[in-house]
Structures are given as structure tokens and as C-alpha cells.
Design a protein around this motif. Structure first.
Motif, PDB file in Angstrom:
ATOM      1  N   PRO A 120       3.250 -29.074   9.632  1.00 26.15           N
ATOM      2  CA  PRO A 120       3.947 -28.087  10.360  1.00 26.15           C
ATOM      3  C   PRO A 120       4.930 -28.837  11.199  1.00 26.15           C
ATOM      4  CG  PRO A 120       1.528 -27.471  10.097  1.00 26.15           C
ATOM      5  CD  PRO A 120       1.669 -28.499   9.363  1.00 26.15           C
ATOM      6  N   GLU A 179       3.450 -22.848   9.889  1.00 28.92           N
ATOM      7  CA  GLU A 179       2.151 -23.180  10.649  1.00 28.92           C
ATOM      8  C   GLU A 179       1.113 -23.970   9.688  1.00 28.92           C
ATOM      9  OE1 GLU A 179       0.479 -20.516  13.330  1.00 28.92           O
ATOM     10  OE2 GLU A 179       2.567 -19.882  14.202  1.00 28.92           O
ATOM     11  N   GLU A 180       1.532 -24.079   8.209  1.00 26.93           N
ATOM     12  CA  GLU A 180       0.554 -24.547   7.390  1.00 26.93           C
ATOM     13  C   GLU A 180       1.282 -25.641   6.760  1.00 26.93           C
ATOM     14  OE1 GLU A 180      -0.441 -22.574   3.585  1.00 26.93           O
ATOM     15  OE2 GLU A 180       0.938 -21.090   4.361  1.00 26.93           O
TER      16      GLU A 180
END
Length: 117
Positions: free
Chosen positions: A38, A92-93
Motif C-alpha cells: 500500500p 490499503e492492501e
């Protein structure tokens, strides 16, 4: 036949947060696994190789010719050789996928000195 498992390779951090591992290669193509953390950015670059790929986890935003193209799980893409392009993980991953290069990237710059070509 050549068989190379991702488990047999130690990925190289080509740029901060971008981990690449060269896998099997043949006369006309080779395969590279990528994992992009990320917030990581692959700055604009180009190379003579055609680059096709497949994202199986996360979302990767490509910037090509002033356009943004988002590729998520199940998406594939093709970038012509010589075409300047960049990529960002805005999610976010981690983004995970595979690239196929033609002709093969037998000794990419990042493999030796951390630079991307």
C-alpha cells in the motif's frame, strides 16, 4: 521444460514497497511475480519489452499516456514495448500479480542495483 516455484525465489525490492521475482523464462517470454505494498509507487519508466499481466489480489492504478487505468482482481492488461507507464497502489492492501515480458527480461536493472528498466 523449466519449472520455477515462487517459493524458490527471493523477491528483490526493486523500489521501496515493490517486490519482484523473476520466474520461468523461455526463448520469447518470461514471467515475473510482483507484490506492491500500500502506498508504493513505480515511477514512470519504459522498456522495449511488451508487458502483459494479471492482478489476482488488490487494486493497481496504472498511469499511461495521461490516463489512469485501475486493475483489480481478475483483470489483465497489456502495455506495448516502449510505452512510458507508471503504477501506484492507492489501496490499503498489497497488490499481487504476474507479468509476462516479450522478449524476456533476462537481466532487468532492478535485479542487480535496485533500478527499474
Amino acid at each position: 521444460m523449466e519449472r520455477i516455484s515462487l517459493a524458490d525465489r527471493d523477491p528483490t525490492e526493486a523500489v521501496e514497497g515493490v517486490h519482484l521475482a523473476l520466474l520461468a523464462g523461455a526463448e520469447s517470454t518470461n514471467v515475473q511475480h510482483f507484490e506492491i505494498e500500500p502506498g508504493a509507487v513505480v515511477e514512470e519508466h519504459s522498456h522495449p519489452h511488451e508487458q502483459t499481466g494479471f492482478v489476482y489480489e488488490g487494486e493497481l492504478t496504472f498511469l499511461v499516456a495521461g490516463e489512469e487505468v485501475v486493475c483489480g482482481p481478475g483483470d489483465s492488461y497489456a502495455i506495448p514495448g516502449g510505452q512510458p507507464h507508471a503504477a501506484e497502489n492507492r489501496g490499503e492492501e498489497a497488490v499481487r500479480g504476474v507479468d509476462v515480458f516479450s522478449p524476456p527480461r533476462e537481466n532487468p536493472g532492478w535485479q542487480d542495483d535496485g533500478e527499474s528498466d
